[in-house]
Write a protein that holds these residues in place. Sequence first.
Motif, PDB file in Angstrom:
ATOM      1  N   LEU A   5      38.512  45.881   8.351  1.00  0.00           N
ATOM      2  CA  LEU A   5      38.942  45.518   9.898  1.00  0.00           C
ATOM      3  C   LEU A   5      40.463  45.729   9.930  1.00  0.00           C
ATOM      4  O   LEU A   5      41.254  45.594   9.052  1.00  0.00           O
ATOM      5  CB  LEU A   5      38.980  44.085  10.306  1.00  0.00           C
ATOM      6  CG  LEU A   5      39.391  43.733  11.375  1.00  0.00           C
ATOM      7  CD1 LEU A   5      38.991  44.245  12.847  1.00  0.00           C
ATOM      8  CD2 LEU A   5      39.342  42.018  11.706  1.00  0.00           C
ATOM      9  N   CYS A  33      40.672  46.356  15.932  1.00  0.00           N
ATOM     10  CA  CYS A  33      40.864  45.096  16.799  1.00  0.00           C
ATOM     11  C   CYS A  33      42.360  45.408  17.226  1.00  0.00           C
ATOM     12  O   CYS A  33      43.276  45.199  16.647  1.00  0.00           O
ATOM     13  CB  CYS A  33      40.603  43.868  16.353  1.00  0.00           C
ATOM     14  SG  CYS A  33      41.398  42.525  17.208  1.00  0.00           S
ATOM     15  N   VAL A  39      41.284  38.236  17.601  1.00  0.00           N
ATOM     16  CA  VAL A  39      40.948  38.533  15.997  1.00  0.00           C
ATOM     17  C   VAL A  39      39.857  37.586  15.877  1.00  0.00           C
ATOM     18  O   VAL A  39      39.030  37.729  15.010  1.00  0.00           O
ATOM     19  CB  VAL A  39      42.083  38.767  15.342  1.00  0.00           C
ATOM     20  CG1 VAL A  39      42.765  37.524  15.149  1.00  0.00           C
ATOM     21  CG2 VAL A  39      41.635  39.246  13.790  1.00  0.00           C
ATOM     22  N   LEU A  43      36.374  38.486  14.148  1.00  0.00           N
ATOM     23  CA  LEU A  43      36.078  38.077  12.678  1.00  0.00           C
ATOM     24  C   LEU A  43      34.976  37.481  12.609  1.00  0.00           C
ATOM     25  O   LEU A  43      34.007  37.725  11.836  1.00  0.00           O
ATOM     26  CB  LEU A  43      37.337  37.226  12.288  1.00  0.00           C
ATOM     27  CG  LEU A  43      38.596  38.011  11.741  1.00  0.00           C
ATOM     28  CD1 LEU A  43      39.750  37.073  11.535  1.00  0.00           C
ATOM     29  CD2 LEU A  43      38.265  38.896  10.460  1.00  0.00           C
ATOM     30  N   GLU A  44      34.777  36.473  13.487  1.00  0.00           N
ATOM     31  CA  GLU A  44      33.538  35.815  13.673  1.00  0.00           C
ATOM     32  C   GLU A  44      32.300  36.440  14.183  1.00  0.00           C
ATOM     33  O   GLU A  44      31.041  36.508  13.500  1.00  0.00           O
ATOM     34  CB  GLU A  44      33.734  34.535  14.733  1.00  0.00           C
ATOM     35  CG  GLU A  44      32.750  33.549  14.586  1.00  0.00           C
ATOM     36  CD  GLU A  44      33.149  32.389  15.012  1.00  0.00           C
ATOM     37  OE1 GLU A  44      32.753  31.677  16.209  1.00  0.00           O
ATOM     38  OE2 GLU A  44      34.388  31.795  14.617  1.00  0.00           O
ATOM     39  N   GLY A  47      32.037  40.200  11.495  1.00  0.00           N
ATOM     40  CA  GLY A  47      32.350  39.936  10.333  1.00  0.00           C
ATOM     41  C   GLY A  47      31.134  39.701   9.370  1.00  0.00           C
ATOM     42  O   GLY A  47      30.051  39.686  10.136  1.00  0.00           O
ATOM     43  N   PRO A  48      31.181  39.510   8.225  1.00  0.00           N
ATOM     44  CA  PRO A  48      32.152  39.212   7.458  1.00  0.00           C
ATOM     45  C   PRO A  48      32.664  40.390   7.086  1.00  0.00           C
ATOM     46  O   PRO A  48      31.999  41.664   6.960  1.00  0.00           O
ATOM     47  CB  PRO A  48      31.950  38.484   6.217  1.00  0.00           C
ATOM     48  CG  PRO A  48      30.404  38.678   6.251  1.00  0.00           C
ATOM     49  CD  PRO A  48      29.675  38.761   7.654  1.00  0.00           C
ATOM     50  N   LEU A  52      40.898  43.228   5.460  1.00  0.00           N
ATOM     51  CA  LEU A  52      41.640  43.097   6.717  1.00  0.00           C
ATOM     52  C   LEU A  52      42.939  44.065   6.509  1.00  0.00           C
ATOM     53  O   LEU A  52      43.532  43.691   5.712  1.00  0.00           O
ATOM     54  CB  LEU A  52      41.960  41.872   7.262  1.00  0.00           C
ATOM     55  CG  LEU A  52      42.626  41.808   8.591  1.00  0.00           C
ATOM     56  CD1 LEU A  52      42.320  40.317   9.407  1.00  0.00           C
ATOM     57  CD2 LEU A  52      44.159  41.773   8.527  1.00  0.00           C
ATOM     58  N   ILE A  70      44.516  33.144   8.986  1.00  0.00           N
ATOM     59  CA  ILE A  70      43.310  33.706   8.709  1.00  0.00           C
ATOM     60  C   ILE A  70      42.543  33.869   7.189  1.00  0.00           C
ATOM     61  O   ILE A  70      41.716  33.527   6.935  1.00  0.00           O
ATOM     62  CB  ILE A  70      43.472  35.320   9.377  1.00  0.00           C
ATOM     63  CG1 ILE A  70      43.529  35.273  10.798  1.00  0.00           C
ATOM     64  CG2 ILE A  70      42.170  36.227   8.875  1.00  0.00           C
ATOM     65  CD1 ILE A  70      43.914  36.593  11.370  1.00  0.00           C
ATOM     66  N   LEU A  74      39.351  32.586   5.594  1.00  0.00           N
ATOM     67  CA  LEU A  74      38.503  33.290   4.908  1.00  0.00           C
ATOM     68  C   LEU A  74      39.060  33.854   3.513  1.00  0.00           C
ATOM     69  O   LEU A  74      39.295  35.283   3.514  1.00  0.00           O
ATOM     70  CB  LEU A  74      38.241  34.810   5.808  1.00  0.00           C
ATOM     71  CG  LEU A  74      37.875  34.379   7.279  1.00  0.00           C
ATOM     72  CD1 LEU A  74      37.959  35.774   8.318  1.00  0.00           C
ATOM     73  CD2 LEU A  74      36.292  33.822   7.410  1.00  0.00           C
ATOM     74  N   MET A  77      37.818  37.348   2.035  1.00  0.00           N
ATOM     75  CA  MET A  77      38.604  38.731   2.511  1.00  0.00           C
ATOM     76  C   MET A  77      39.907  39.163   1.927  1.00  0.00           C
ATOM     77  O   MET A  77      40.533  38.361   1.586  1.00  0.00           O
ATOM     78  CB  MET A  77      38.578  38.560   3.909  1.00  0.00           C
ATOM     79  CG  MET A  77      38.799  39.931   4.903  1.00  0.00           C
ATOM     80  SD  MET A  77      38.743  39.573   6.419  1.00  0.00           S
ATOM     81  CE  MET A  77      40.281  38.343   6.487  1.00  0.00           C
TER      82      MET A  77
END
Length: 416
Positions: A5, A33, A39, A43-44, A47-48, A52, A70, A74, A77
């Motif tokens: 992302l 994004c 964001v 992400l939700e 994602g996953p 990033l 973030i 997470l 990530m």
Amino acid sequence: MSKILVLDRGDTLAEQIRGLSDQFDEAPKITSCTRIGAVGEVLEEDGPFDVLVAGPSLGTRSGLARLRIISEELPEMRMVLAFSRRPDASLRDIVRTGAIDLLQLPVEDADIVESLQRAASLARRAPEPSVIETVATPEPESLEPRPNRPGIVYTISSATGGCGKTFYATNLAWFLHKWTGKSVCIVDLDLQFGEVSTALRLRPKYTIFDALQREDADESDLQAHIEEYMVVHDTGVHVLAAPRDPSEADRITPPDVTRILEAVRNRFDYVLVDTPPALAETVLAAFDLSDLLYVMATLDLPSVRNMSVFLSTLDRLRIDTDNLRLVLNKAETDVGIDIDQVTKLFPQGFESILPYAKEVSRSINLGMPVMAASPDAEISRLMAGGMKLVLPADLQAQVTQETAPKKAGLRRLFGK
Ligand SMILES: Nc1ncnc2c1ncn2[C@@H]1O[C@H](COP(=O)(O)OP(=O)(O)O)[C@@H](O)[C@H]1O
Ligand SMILES: [Mg+2]
């Protein structure tokens, strides 16, 4: 296949990375994004992600604070920062984002590929279940609060003072609470000269400044205690008041604002943010977390001109202008400037055009929103007409019905 992302207000970085996908051992899936405030949803919903990549527009203190949140949420990530210069923040803020690499822009293609491959290999994403993918129908964009989702944030701003931001914020808060029955909080981010408590005749014991003095172990602590710093109006609307004096206000930073708003929106269905008439960094931090942004002006040349400068600045800052609503206030007919001329200058249109109304001063003296104190006044009906547009369709119909002008004869009979 790894998923990357790219988060930045512009698309340049994402384009560069996309152009390099054939240089990876296995081409990654790249999502971009450009709306920083969105964001969380990306992400939700998409994602996953394994990696990033945060672009240069995240190099502010509020951007870094957001990245930290973030990465705390997470931990699987990996994060790579790609900044054009040393960001405006301490090394500590950078380290606390948990990023595993820092690229200096402009960056050589080979360096990006190497960095992102390494990040992807370090990611600990759980393998996706190997079922045939079903195509999900995208959910319509809805501004209804949803359980277990952060509340909806509306920020009210303007380029010039006295446009009616506090007036609009207090009325919108009351309106949302009345029609949805959901919890509503106003956060007074006019840190130096906030007037939300005065407009509602409240005597706050604590302020946003006190909430920030807590020595919390983590954000969930702040969230659990944030309501203790609020004052509640008779109508049920909560207020997190502005600091008592300007020296306290000076000490509040953009990451502080991000923290407070994150905590408040995790506790309330709707959050209204009142602001000073300026594009201060603290206000930009609020914009980043906002679902809708109201921009107000009054019907006079300086205010209208500055609204136009304000809007083009937002555009340059790549603040998502799809979610803007314009409100023209104190619009009187004989002030030497024509409403039609003004509306032509703003092709996006005004959500409401509100007259100057004497009922407003009366309501302020009562410490009530005018829509509550004088529901039958023209200004209250005009405001409801614009405000209802954020409600679901069935409620909109109900508002239309209940705020329609009463028959004059009946009103006379019943003394109002
Ligand atoms: N439509 C209106 N009619 C009459 N008075 C208004 C109206 N809108 C705002 N006011 C009054 O104008 C003053 C400035 O409004 P306020 O909401 O404090 O502006 P801001 O927060 O943008 O500085 C306040 O006294 C408010 O009560
Ligand atoms: Mg104000």
